[in-house]
Design a protein around this motif. Structure first.
Motif: not given
Length: 125
Positions: A98-103, A108-111, A21-22
């Motif tokens: 992981v970066i995409a899932a971080s809030r 730029d990446e779609a989940p 997790v980030l």
């Protein structure tokens, strides 16, 4: 097991399910280590279209901080072992998820379909 509501992404390490997790603590630790903002730190992971190589020690440091929320005693050697087990070819996709899932950071990446969509921004400060 990874908790998607917390932005965690599941992975395997030494035969166990772990969460990466980030989170805010990982961001602060990375910013402290590099004395740079998180966007600059994460840019180190981008190979700039193949024009430069990502340094191994940068990969290891980022993975170390991503592992620490779920595994507080994680060492640099553990992070290196995780990278070896995962394989360098699979690491960019995993880190991207992981970066995409971080809030905590913009991505730029779609989940991916297995990752939940982020809740809408509220505009509250």
């Amino acid at each position: 097991m990874a908790n998607r509501e917390r932005g965690e992404v599941g992975a395997r390490f030494r035969g166990e399910d772990i969460a990466l997790v980030l989170d805010f603590n990982a961001i602060c630790a990375l910013e402290d280590h590099y004395d740079e903002d998180i966007d600059t730190v994460l840019a180190r992971l981008d190979s700039a279209g193949g024009k430069r190589r990502v340094r191994g020690r940068d990969l290891r440091r980022v993975v170390l901080e991503l592992m620490r929320a779920a595994r507080p005693g994680t060492t640099e050697a553990d992070a290196g072992d995780f990278i070896t087990e995962t394989g360098l070819e699979a690491l960019p996709d995993l880190l991207g998820r992981v970066i995409a899932a971080s809030r905590m950071v913009a991505s730029d990446e779609a989940p991916s379909p297995e990752d939940p969509a982020r809740p809408p921004e509220t505009g509250a400060a």
